[in-house]
Design an enzyme around this catalytic site. Structure first.
Site, PDB file in Angstrom:
ATOM      1  N   GLY A  20       0.965  -1.115   0.446  1.00  0.00           N
ATOM      2  CA  GLY A  20       0.440  -0.363   0.316  1.00  0.00           C
ATOM      3  C   GLY A  20       1.494   1.613  -0.252  1.00  0.00           C
ATOM      4  O   GLY A  20       0.781   1.949   0.709  1.00  0.00           O
ATOM      5  N   ASN A  88       1.628  -2.234   5.222  1.00  0.00           N
ATOM      6  CA  ASN A  88       0.417  -1.253   5.524  1.00  0.00           C
ATOM      7  C   ASN A  88      -0.159  -1.571   5.489  1.00  0.00           C
ATOM      8  O   ASN A  88      -1.874  -0.427   5.273  1.00  0.00           O
ATOM      9  CB  ASN A  88       1.185  -0.032   4.634  1.00  0.00           C
ATOM     10  CG  ASN A  88       0.584   1.070   4.689  1.00  0.00           C
ATOM     11  OD1 ASN A  88       0.626   2.259   5.906  1.00  0.00           O
ATOM     12  ND2 ASN A  88       0.416   2.110   3.504  1.00  0.00           N
ATOM     13  N   TYR A 156     -13.392  -4.723   9.936  1.00  0.00           N
ATOM     14  CA  TYR A 156     -11.843  -3.580  10.049  1.00  0.00           C
ATOM     15  C   TYR A 156     -10.791  -3.498  11.786  1.00  0.00           C
ATOM     16  O   TYR A 156      -9.689  -4.700  12.063  1.00  0.00           O
ATOM     17  CB  TYR A 156     -12.078  -2.387   9.679  1.00  0.00           C
ATOM     18  CG  TYR A 156     -10.576  -1.270   9.693  1.00  0.00           C
ATOM     19  CD1 TYR A 156      -9.881  -1.760   8.932  1.00  0.00           C
ATOM     20  CD2 TYR A 156     -10.530  -0.320  10.235  1.00  0.00           C
ATOM     21  CE1 TYR A 156      -8.580  -0.821   8.853  1.00  0.00           C
ATOM     22  CE2 TYR A 156      -9.468   0.550  10.625  1.00  0.00           C
ATOM     23  CZ  TYR A 156      -8.369   0.178   9.934  1.00  0.00           C
ATOM     24  OH  TYR A 156      -7.670   0.346   9.824  1.00  0.00           O
ATOM     25  N   ALA A 157     -11.633  -3.215  12.639  1.00  0.00           N
ATOM     26  CA  ALA A 157     -11.281  -2.709  14.294  1.00  0.00           C
ATOM     27  C   ALA A 157     -11.160  -4.398  14.986  1.00  0.00           C
ATOM     28  O   ALA A 157      -9.848  -4.854  14.771  1.00  0.00           O
ATOM     29  CB  ALA A 157     -12.463  -2.134  14.732  1.00  0.00           C
ATOM     30  N   ALA A 158     -11.927  -5.661  14.334  1.00  0.00           N
ATOM     31  CA  ALA A 158     -11.736  -6.361  14.692  1.00  0.00           C
ATOM     32  C   ALA A 158     -10.315  -7.484  14.365  1.00  0.00           C
ATOM     33  O   ALA A 158      -9.409  -8.499  14.408  1.00  0.00           O
ATOM     34  CB  ALA A 158     -12.827  -8.132  14.414  1.00  0.00           C
ATOM     35  N   ALA A 159     -10.210  -7.117  12.838  1.00  0.00           N
ATOM     36  CA  ALA A 159      -9.204  -8.068  12.004  1.00  0.00           C
ATOM     37  C   ALA A 159      -7.678  -6.918  12.599  1.00  0.00           C
ATOM     38  O   ALA A 159      -6.455  -7.750  12.843  1.00  0.00           O
ATOM     39  CB  ALA A 159      -9.713  -7.578  10.468  1.00  0.00           C
TER      40      ALA A 159
END
Length: 264
Positions: A20, A88, A156-159
């Protein structure tokens, strides 16, 4: 004996990959490492708009399992090694509306992008790092790993929380073998996409960009420093962590959020 460092060229001879790395914090990290003397490779789905720094660009969608192998083979064939890996790449494209709106595909896409892509790249490059008894892996996570926003970015937060935990576990395994593993968890970063979002919020609400920015900071619970981070500020932290000056640092999460998280 006191250690002496060449601050201008401390990464000379090092080969670094930033996923990224064509925009936002990833681009700033790539520039920071290039300025420190590293040979920088960036990967992303789309080519950079402007490659004035002369980065080696490998097009790739790392959310797809086969892409990690393609990227690693190309780098190892060309350079024979990788010294610095900055995982990233990340992001969220899930819709708003809370948990009931999210289906299995939303969860799977977030986990593939934000957790499994770094895991696959680590797996691809770690054998040669361990063989050389040298290497640095940085996982770019997020303060959402401990401060989730439930409305639209819960997957997203859990990952990212899983990535932080994985990073710590990996460091325990490979640090004795010469490879340092660290996590950097930024708060809100004022990237170009964030600026465009502020413009959209301001336009739709009839407010100024400054007022839109304040409203987002309030939604985060406030940023005591008074503003989001600049990409270059995150890059400076990463530049230090991958340098010889940070040789004793491993297994740690570094939060750079202007004080957003209320407790540690």
């Amino acid at each position: 004996m006191e250690a002496k460092f060449d601050y201008q060229n401390e990464l000379s001879g090092k080969v670094a990959l930033i996923t990224g790395g064509t925009k936002g914090a990833g681009k700033a990290i790539a520039e920071r490492l290039k300025n420190a003397g590293a040979q920088v490779i960036v990967t992303a789905r789309n080519a950079p708009d402007n490659n004035e720094h002369g980065f080696i660009f490998i097009p790739s969608d790392l959310s797809k399992p086969q892409s990690s192998q393609k990227v690693s083979e190309e780098i190892l064939d060309k350079f024979g090694r990788l010294d610095i890996l900055i995982n990233n790449m990340g992001g969220s494209e899930t819709p708003g509306g809370g948990f009931a709106i999210l289906n299995d595909n939303h969860w799977e896409e977030s986990i593939q992008t934000n957790l499994l892509a770094p895991v696959r790249l680590d797996r691809a490059f770690l054998p040669q790092m361990i063989a050389n008894k040298s290497g640095v892996i940085i996982h770019i996570a997020s303060i959402q790993g401990s401060l989730p926003l439930y409305d639209s970015t819960l997957p997203y937060a859990a990952a990212k929380a899983a990535l932080i935990n994985y990073s710590k576990g990996l460091s325990k395994e490979v640090s004795p073998k010469g490879v340092r593993v660290l996590t950097v968890s930024p708060g809100w970063i004022m990237t170009e996409s964030a600026k465009r979002m502020m413009e959209r919020i301001a336009s739709s609400s009839g407010s100024t960009i400054e007022e839109a920015t304040e409203s987002v900071m309030s939604a985060l619970g406030g940023i005591p420093y008074g503003r989001p981070a600049q990409p270059e500020e995150v890059a400076e932290l990463v530049g230090f962590l991958v340098s010889p000056r940070a040789n004793y640092l491993t297994g740690t999460e570094y939060v750079i959020d202007g004080g957003t998280i209320p407790t540690t």
